[in-house]
Scaffold this motif. Structure first.
Motif, PDB file in Angstrom:
ATOM      1  N   VAL A 108      18.161   6.184  79.102  1.00 40.62           N
ATOM      2  CA  VAL A 108      18.087   5.726  77.713  1.00 40.62           C
ATOM      3  C   VAL A 108      16.723   5.105  77.433  1.00 40.62           C
ATOM      4  CG1 VAL A 108      18.998   4.016  76.070  1.00 40.62           C
ATOM      5  CG2 VAL A 108      20.580   5.442  77.397  1.00 40.62           C
ATOM      6  N   VAL A 109      16.272   4.221  78.324  1.00 41.32           N
ATOM      7  CA  VAL A 109      14.980   3.545  78.136  1.00 41.32           C
ATOM      8  C   VAL A 109      13.833   4.546  78.261  1.00 41.32           C
ATOM      9  CG1 VAL A 109      13.426   1.774  79.048  1.00 41.32           C
ATOM     10  CG2 VAL A 109      15.878   1.288  78.774  1.00 41.32           C
ATOM     11  N   ASP A 110      13.908   5.444  79.240  1.00 40.02           N
ATOM     12  CA  ASP A 110      12.857   6.462  79.389  1.00 40.02           C
ATOM     13  C   ASP A 110      12.717   7.303  78.120  1.00 40.02           C
ATOM     14  OD1 ASP A 110      12.390   5.620  81.997  1.00 40.02           O
ATOM     15  OD2 ASP A 110      13.496   7.295  82.920  1.00 40.02           O
ATOM     16  N   VAL A 111      13.845   7.708  77.557  1.00 35.26           N
ATOM     17  CA  VAL A 111      13.806   8.529  76.339  1.00 35.26           C
ATOM     18  C   VAL A 111      13.266   7.717  75.167  1.00 35.26           C
ATOM     19  CG1 VAL A 111      15.214   9.776  74.641  1.00 35.26           C
ATOM     20  CG2 VAL A 111      15.569  10.159  77.094  1.00 35.26           C
ATOM     21  N   MET A 112      13.686   6.477  75.036  1.00 30.98           N
ATOM     22  CA  MET A 112      13.166   5.639  73.943  1.00 30.98           C
ATOM     23  C   MET A 112      11.664   5.444  74.072  1.00 30.98           C
ATOM     24  SD  MET A 112      16.195   2.800  73.480  1.00 30.98           S
ATOM     25  CE  MET A 112      15.316   1.899  72.176  1.00 30.98           C
ATOM     26  N   MET A 113      11.164   5.261  75.285  1.00 29.82           N
ATOM     27  CA  MET A 113       9.724   5.104  75.474  1.00 29.82           C
ATOM     28  C   MET A 113       8.995   6.406  75.144  1.00 29.82           C
ATOM     29  SD  MET A 113       9.295   2.271  78.454  1.00 29.82           S
ATOM     30  CE  MET A 113       7.566   2.434  78.423  1.00 29.82           C
ATOM     31  N   ALA A 114       9.573   7.526  75.536  1.00 31.78           N
ATOM     32  CA  ALA A 114       8.955   8.820  75.228  1.00 31.78           C
ATOM     33  C   ALA A 114       8.952   9.080  73.724  1.00 31.78           C
ATOM     34  CB  ALA A 114       9.683   9.937  75.970  1.00 31.78           C
ATOM     35  N   VAL A 115      10.027   8.693  73.042  1.00 31.77           N
ATOM     36  CA  VAL A 115      10.077   8.845  71.581  1.00 31.77           C
ATOM     37  C   VAL A 115       8.984   7.998  70.938  1.00 31.77           C
ATOM     38  CG1 VAL A 115      11.437   8.288  69.515  1.00 31.77           C
ATOM     39  CG2 VAL A 115      12.498   9.549  71.401  1.00 31.77           C
ATOM     40  N   ALA A 116       8.811   6.771  71.397  1.00 33.56           N
ATOM     41  CA  ALA A 116       7.756   5.909  70.845  1.00 33.56           C
ATOM     42  C   ALA A 116       6.388   6.564  71.018  1.00 33.56           C
ATOM     43  CB  ALA A 116       7.783   4.540  71.518  1.00 33.56           C
ATOM     44  N   GLY A 117       6.171   7.216  72.171  1.00 29.05           N
ATOM     45  CA  GLY A 117       4.912   7.929  72.387  1.00 29.05           C
ATOM     46  C   GLY A 117       4.726   9.090  71.435  1.00 29.05           C
ATOM     47  N   MET A 119       6.072   9.272  68.441  1.00 29.09           N
ATOM     48  CA  MET A 119       5.885   8.698  67.107  1.00 29.09           C
ATOM     49  C   MET A 119       4.442   8.243  66.902  1.00 29.09           C
ATOM     50  SD  MET A 119       9.415   6.521  66.799  1.00 29.09           S
ATOM     51  CE  MET A 119       9.302   6.072  65.071  1.00 29.09           C
ATOM     52  N   SER A 120       3.862   7.635  67.932  1.00 29.98           N
ATOM     53  CA  SER A 120       2.508   7.095  67.802  1.00 29.98           C
ATOM     54  C   SER A 120       1.426   8.090  68.209  1.00 29.98           C
ATOM     55  CB  SER A 120       2.366   5.834  68.658  1.00 29.98           C
ATOM     56  OG  SER A 120       2.419   6.172  70.036  1.00 29.98           O
ATOM     57  N   GLY A 121       1.818   9.151  68.949  1.00 34.67           N
ATOM     58  CA  GLY A 121       0.834  10.118  69.414  1.00 34.67           C
ATOM     59  C   GLY A 121       0.188   9.751  70.732  1.00 34.67           C
ATOM     60  N   GLN A 122       0.632   8.640  71.340  1.00 33.78           N
ATOM     61  CA  GLN A 122       0.109   8.239  72.647  1.00 33.78           C
ATOM     62  C   GLN A 122       1.223   7.556  73.445  1.00 33.78           C
ATOM     63  OE1 GLN A 122      -3.183   5.793  71.628  1.00 33.78           O
ATOM     64  NE2 GLN A 122      -1.956   4.115  70.877  1.00 33.78           N
ATOM     65  N   PRO A 123       1.206   7.708  74.766  1.00 32.55           N
ATOM     66  CA  PRO A 123       2.272   7.123  75.587  1.00 32.55           C
ATOM     67  C   PRO A 123       2.352   5.606  75.428  1.00 32.55           C
ATOM     68  CG  PRO A 123       0.910   8.615  76.887  1.00 32.55           C
ATOM     69  CD  PRO A 123       0.222   8.440  75.568  1.00 32.55           C
ATOM     70  N   LEU A 124       3.575   5.099  75.504  1.00 39.88           N
ATOM     71  CA  LEU A 124       3.809   3.664  75.471  1.00 39.88           C
ATOM     72  C   LEU A 124       3.555   3.106  76.868  1.00 39.88           C
ATOM     73  CD1 LEU A 124       4.821   1.779  73.214  1.00 39.88           C
ATOM     74  CD2 LEU A 124       7.119   2.066  74.126  1.00 39.88           C
ATOM     75  N   GLY A 125       2.819   2.019  76.979  1.00 43.17           N
ATOM     76  CA  GLY A 125       2.508   1.416  78.280  1.00 43.17           C
ATOM     77  C   GLY A 125       3.728   0.773  78.924  1.00 43.17           C
ATOM     78  N   GLU A 126       3.723   0.692  80.245  1.00 48.39           N
ATOM     79  CA  GLU A 126       4.847   0.109  80.992  1.00 48.39           C
ATOM     80  C   GLU A 126       5.098  -1.356  80.622  1.00 48.39           C
ATOM     81  OE1 GLU A 126       7.352   1.191  83.122  1.00 48.39           O
ATOM     82  OE2 GLU A 126       6.664   3.105  82.314  1.00 48.39           O
ATOM     83  N   GLU A 127       4.084  -2.032  80.102  1.00 55.30           N
ATOM     84  CA  GLU A 127       4.279  -3.433  79.699  1.00 55.30           C
ATOM     85  C   GLU A 127       5.283  -3.550  78.550  1.00 55.30           C
ATOM     86  OE1 GLU A 127       0.925  -1.797  77.251  1.00 55.30           O
ATOM     87  OE2 GLU A 127       1.421  -1.743  79.375  1.00 55.30           O
ATOM     88  N   ALA A 128       5.535  -2.459  77.836  1.00 58.68           N
ATOM     89  CA  ALA A 128       6.499  -2.468  76.728  1.00 58.68           C
ATOM     90  C   ALA A 128       7.936  -2.246  77.213  1.00 58.68           C
ATOM     91  CB  ALA A 128       6.133  -1.395  75.709  1.00 58.68           C
ATOM     92  N   ARG A 129       8.106  -1.824  78.457  1.00 59.06           N
ATOM     93  CA  ARG A 129       9.439  -1.461  78.967  1.00 59.06           C
ATOM     94  C   ARG A 129      10.478  -2.580  78.805  1.00 59.06           C
ATOM     95  NH1 ARG A 129      10.624   2.976  81.427  1.00 59.06           N
ATOM     96  NH2 ARG A 129      12.649   3.191  82.395  1.00 59.06           N
ATOM     97  N   PRO A 130      10.169  -3.841  79.123  1.00 58.85           N
ATOM     98  CA  PRO A 130      11.183  -4.899  78.939  1.00 58.85           C
ATOM     99  C   PRO A 130      11.642  -5.028  77.477  1.00 58.85           C
ATOM    100  CG  PRO A 130       9.384  -5.706  80.295  1.00 58.85           C
ATOM    101  CD  PRO A 130       8.959  -4.359  79.774  1.00 58.85           C
ATOM    102  N   PHE A 131      10.744  -4.837  76.538  1.00 55.92           N
ATOM    103  CA  PHE A 131      11.111  -4.918  75.122  1.00 55.92           C
ATOM    104  C   PHE A 131      11.998  -3.733  74.719  1.00 55.92           C
ATOM    105  CE2 PHE A 131       6.966  -7.019  75.576  1.00 55.92           C
ATOM    106  CZ  PHE A 131       7.330  -8.301  75.186  1.00 55.92           C
TER     107      PHE A 131
END
Length: 184
Positions: A108-117, A119-131
């Motif tokens: 679930v978290v992996d997919v949400m992070m990939a979706v954020a990437g 949406m923004s056109g760039q990968p979400l950094g691992e520092e965002a994972r806890p949020f």
């Protein structure tokens, strides 16, 4: 494994129907779709979502457990994804899929992070994972795992201006099995 956002989306041919391999490439290299499912009453439900393709040709969609998408899959297990081309001339590819709900928190978290990437056109950094993990828990997120079994293509045929000399033609497309081979 989740596929990264493609550097360049597949460009649909305008003079012929897409080959089966091109249909799969179109899906792998785009990011948005109209997600549709049968409702118990009324017509089909549809919403625009980002999807994440996997290396084994599944398409993953993030949603909340309490939404209609989840309830419909429990009832039916069939969905349609109308994959959208974001470039002119617009094309689309209808994907028919069997769907199941996945509740694995890491997925679930992996997919949400990939979706954020996407949406923004760039990968979400691992520092965002806890949020993202906190948001997934708070919103009771799940993943819809879609397994395509067929596609239907729409050719991109449009007028580019009113005085063009070229005659606009259309052709009939058809439903093609997801794993069909290209004609020889």
């Amino acid at each position: 494994m989740l596929l990264p956002l493609a550097d360049e989306p597949f460009t649909v041919p305008t003079d012929r129907d897409m080959l089966p391999s091109e249909r799969r490439t179109f899906v792998r290299t785009h990011r948005t779709c109209v997600y549709g499912y049968r409702r118990m009453h009324d017509g089909p439900a549809m919403s625009i979502v980002y999807y994440i393709p996997t290396d084994d040709d599944e398409l993953l969609v993030s949603t909340m457990a309490g939404r209609g998408k989840t309830k419909a899959i429990a009832r039916d297990g069939k969905v349609s994804l109308c994959i959208l081309d974001e470039r002119w001339p617009f094309a689309y590819l209808q994907v028919y899929a069997d769907a199941v709900i996945e509740r694995d928190r890491d997925l679930v978290v992996d997919v949400m992070m990939a979706v954020a990437g996407r949406m923004s056109g760039q990968p979400l950094g691992e520092e965002a994972r806890p949020f993202v993990e906190a948001m997934a828990a708070e919103e009771n997120r799940v993943v819809v795992r879609c397994r395509p079994y067929a596609t239907f293509a729409q050719p991109p045929r449009h007028l580019h201006r009113n005085d063009q000399e070229e005659v606009i033609t259309h052709w009939v497309s058809g439903t093609v099995a997801w794993d069909a081979a290209d004609p020889v």
